[in-house]
Design a protein around this motif. Sequence first.
Motif, PDB file in Angstrom:
ATOM      1  N   GLY A 286      -7.607  13.039  15.352  1.00 38.85           N
ATOM      2  CA  GLY A 286      -6.563  12.694  14.716  1.00 38.85           C
ATOM      3  C   GLY A 286      -6.547  11.258  14.188  1.00 38.85           C
ATOM      4  N   ARG A 287      -6.112  11.703  13.146  1.00 35.48           N
ATOM      5  CA  ARG A 287      -5.551  10.652  11.862  1.00 35.48           C
ATOM      6  C   ARG A 287      -4.564   9.386  11.722  1.00 35.48           C
ATOM      7  NH1 ARG A 287      -6.735  13.557   6.805  1.00 35.48           N
ATOM      8  NH2 ARG A 287      -5.410  15.234   7.435  1.00 35.48           N
ATOM      9  N   LEU A 288      -4.783   8.795  11.337  1.00 36.31           N
ATOM     10  CA  LEU A 288      -3.428   7.634  11.116  1.00 36.31           C
ATOM     11  C   LEU A 288      -3.366   6.832   9.434  1.00 36.31           C
ATOM     12  CD1 LEU A 288      -4.132   4.148  12.859  1.00 36.31           C
ATOM     13  CD2 LEU A 288      -5.732   5.653  11.879  1.00 36.31           C
ATOM     14  N   ALA A 289      -2.392   6.216   8.974  1.00 33.37           N
ATOM     15  CA  ALA A 289      -2.880   5.863   7.836  1.00 33.37           C
ATOM     16  C   ALA A 289      -3.033   4.060   6.993  1.00 33.37           C
ATOM     17  CB  ALA A 289      -1.026   5.453   6.844  1.00 33.37           C
ATOM     18  N   ILE A 290      -3.889   3.875   6.583  1.00 35.22           N
ATOM     19  CA  ILE A 290      -4.549   2.577   5.772  1.00 35.22           C
ATOM     20  C   ILE A 290      -3.481   2.903   4.336  1.00 35.22           C
ATOM     21  CG2 ILE A 290      -5.951   2.155   7.151  1.00 35.22           C
ATOM     22  CD1 ILE A 290      -7.687   2.868   4.456  1.00 35.22           C
ATOM     23  N   ALA A 291      -2.923   1.352   4.500  1.00 39.94           N
ATOM     24  CA  ALA A 291      -2.307   1.067   3.597  1.00 39.94           C
ATOM     25  C   ALA A 291      -1.984  -0.462   2.875  1.00 39.94           C
ATOM     26  CB  ALA A 291      -1.107   1.779   3.933  1.00 39.94           C
ATOM     27  N   GLU A 292      -1.864  -0.275   1.377  1.00 40.50           N
ATOM     28  CA  GLU A 292      -1.232  -1.059   0.900  1.00 40.50           C
ATOM     29  C   GLU A 292       0.124  -1.068   0.142  1.00 40.50           C
ATOM     30  OE1 GLU A 292      -3.889  -1.943  -1.948  1.00 40.50           O
ATOM     31  OE2 GLU A 292      -3.390  -0.599  -3.997  1.00 40.50           O
TER      32      GLU A 292
ATOM     33  N   LEU B 132       2.507   6.294  12.122  1.00 44.93           N
ATOM     34  CA  LEU B 132       1.153   6.943  11.203  1.00 44.93           C
ATOM     35  C   LEU B 132       0.970   6.345  11.118  1.00 44.93           C
ATOM     36  CD1 LEU B 132       3.881   8.681   8.773  1.00 44.93           C
ATOM     37  CD2 LEU B 132       1.711   9.398   9.619  1.00 44.93           C
ATOM     38  N   GLY B 133       0.641   4.841  11.555  1.00 44.98           N
ATOM     39  CA  GLY B 133      -0.204   3.034  11.831  1.00 44.98           C
ATOM     40  C   GLY B 133       0.112   2.543  10.299  1.00 44.98           C
ATOM     41  N   PHE B 134       1.475   2.612  10.004  1.00 45.33           N
ATOM     42  CA  PHE B 134       2.146   1.271   9.376  1.00 45.33           C
ATOM     43  C   PHE B 134       2.438   0.215  10.596  1.00 45.33           C
ATOM     44  CE2 PHE B 134       2.952   4.942   6.928  1.00 45.33           C
ATOM     45  CZ  PHE B 134       2.516   3.680   5.462  1.00 45.33           C
ATOM     46  N   ASP B 135       1.699  -1.157  10.779  1.00 44.27           N
ATOM     47  CA  ASP B 135       2.211  -2.012  10.923  1.00 44.27           C
ATOM     48  C   ASP B 135       2.208  -3.697  10.766  1.00 44.27           C
ATOM     49  OD1 ASP B 135       0.018  -2.474  10.854  1.00 44.27           O
ATOM     50  OD2 ASP B 135      -0.702  -2.254  12.637  1.00 44.27           O
ATOM     51  N   GLY B 136       3.086  -4.496  10.889  1.00 40.88           N
ATOM     52  CA  GLY B 136       2.654  -5.706  10.698  1.00 40.88           C
ATOM     53  C   GLY B 136       3.662  -6.079   9.200  1.00 40.88           C
ATOM     54  N   ARG B 137       3.417  -6.622   8.410  1.00 38.90           N
ATOM     55  CA  ARG B 137       4.085  -6.915   6.991  1.00 38.90           C
ATOM     56  C   ARG B 137       4.357  -5.957   6.053  1.00 38.90           C
ATOM     57  NH1 ARG B 137       3.192 -11.859   3.931  1.00 38.90           N
ATOM     58  NH2 ARG B 137       4.873 -10.570   2.867  1.00 38.90           N
ATOM     59  N   ASN B 138       3.534  -4.661   6.347  1.00 41.91           N
ATOM     60  CA  ASN B 138       3.474  -3.582   5.466  1.00 41.91           C
ATOM     61  C   ASN B 138       4.712  -2.795   6.393  1.00 41.91           C
ATOM     62  OD1 ASN B 138       1.187  -4.405   4.743  1.00 41.91           O
ATOM     63  ND2 ASN B 138       0.291  -2.255   4.732  1.00 41.91           N
ATOM     64  N   LEU B 139       5.056  -2.968   7.606  1.00 42.50           N
ATOM     65  CA  LEU B 139       5.867  -1.949   8.117  1.00 42.50           C
ATOM     66  C   LEU B 139       7.113  -2.615   7.667  1.00 42.50           C
ATOM     67  CD1 LEU B 139       7.005   0.103   9.822  1.00 42.50           C
ATOM     68  CD2 LEU B 139       6.716  -1.629  11.937  1.00 42.50           C
ATOM     69  N   GLU B 140       7.722  -4.152   7.998  1.00 38.62           N
ATOM     70  CA  GLU B 140       8.614  -4.996   7.523  1.00 38.62           C
ATOM     71  C   GLU B 140       9.356  -4.728   6.405  1.00 38.62           C
ATOM     72  OE1 GLU B 140       8.275  -9.210   8.349  1.00 38.62           O
ATOM     73  OE2 GLU B 140       7.011  -8.448  10.084  1.00 38.62           O
TER      74      GLU B 140
END
Length: 576
Positions: free
Chosen positions: A513-519, A299-307
């Motif tokens: 396609g699409r992916l998520a950006i998140a806070e 879905l596009g989650f990575d780095g600190r967000n994913l942790e």
Amino acid sequence: MLRQDIRKKFLDLLVKEKKLSSEQAKTLIDFESFSALEDNLKKTGWLKAEDLARVKAKYFKLPYIDLLGEKIKPEIINQIPKALAENYQAITYNKDGKKLQVALIEPTDLKAREAVEYLAREKNLKVDFGVSSKEAFTEAFNQYSALKREVEEYLGVAEKKFSQAAKAEKLEKTEDLASSAPIAKMVSVILRHAVDERASDIHIEPVMNQTRVRYRIDGIMKTSLVLPKYVHSAIVSRIKVMAKLKIDEIRVPQDGRIRLQIAGNDIDFRVSTLPLYKNEKVVMRILDSSGDILTLEDLGFDGRNLEIIKSNIEKPHGMFLVTGPTGSGKTTTLYANLQILNKEGVNIVTLEDPVEYYLKGVNQSQINPDVGLTFTSGLRSILRQDPDIILVGEIRDGETADLAVHAALTGHLMLSTLHTNDAFGAIPRLVDLKVEPFLLASTLNVIIAQRLVRKLCQDCKKTVVIPDNLQSEVQEELSQIKPENLPKGVDLNKMVFWKGQGCKKCGGSGYRGRLAIAEVLPISDEVKDIIASKNDWHKIKDIFTNLGMLTLKQDGIIKALKGVTTIEEIMRVTKE
């Protein structure tokens, strides 16, 4: 089933080509066909379909055929009849003089080869075989029935049947028109092509003296078909029949549901009708409930967000909230988390409107206000079902919010969604729903705000120079992030931006396609104190920044710098 020696030698080649590790190959030894192997690898994410097809071609000493985005002329593709192509998974993609060029998924299928060669001999032709992936074959196979061509064929029959009567205002009963073969087939084609095009919604709307069919693909509306207005009422009525709605009721909106099997998958269409001036509009949301559930990484989650998400989802109780507007992928994110949590030792119960994905081992319930099953009443019942983990599709009112908070307080992990613009807005929103701040402080674990952005086509992307004013805006946004908190590889002095040039694989759009950006807002002890004190909620943003977390726009800009989307797409989606 493929011979064991072929399976072993092929897996050995995949390891030799460094496409798989030896350990991964050992888990795949029992694949029955190359099609089944591709399906398994798609689920694991270990190897892309086209990379598998390239190695398959090398193993069988045949050319690799890349069919993704390939437009095949009707006179070429129809060299092999549609039924035969589907049965033997063989498709003609080119004709060179007296030679047919045919792509196969299963090069070991001798019956397929014999059938194609026999057909070619009947036409005084020879065959050159190549190898393609199952994914590419499926996309190419859909060209047997191009939307416009197929609909025009049925439209011709429909016109002969009742267009003259319509113009003379001597229409037959609407039910008769709706059940007529050309209209039924026309609707079927519209629905099938929407699924083939990866559309999320279908809009069928009257425009002046025409009917317009639009698909929403990757979040953008696109006109796919324009029909004469005289078929509009019949098409709407046909959809109403399929959704079990009242055909003769055109004064009030109606909601229904259609379930069809398309290309072997169970597809749900959520139908909504809306009365317009002298007419009706229909919108259908497409839900592929049989599709694979994506992982957080997909879905596009990575780095600190994913942790932070993974550490909070493992907590035994508390609230896990995802916020954002309709169509921002909130439910998909919740299901990606449910996949992590779905183990034999826990009882997971969901309450949804509607059930969008089916997950084995999870007890899924759908609300039905007509019989009194709402989010509130359903949540009360779920609490008597001895749950460990509860998913409530949406917190819409104070009563549901209060029940959700108390469920989280009493030892349950509660996952839900909320409509707010950012992660920080979830706290005042829940307080507006009469949830006590001290209870929120005790129960909230994490709040995620997200949007969906279009992914850059990786086959036609090129570096570009962006306007100075846009570059300044990017630098100003990223300057708010402490240097030590910038992800690896991001250099503010050497920013590179990308844009899709448009190619056959992305349909000329530059995106696919699409992916998520998140806070992601973790609820630390410091944040809990601020929530409970009811004062200075704006200070939460300062804590968020000091923790090195990224806002929606910052996360998007970094993804643009990594070449997975464009800066224009980020600005479009995150503009206030």
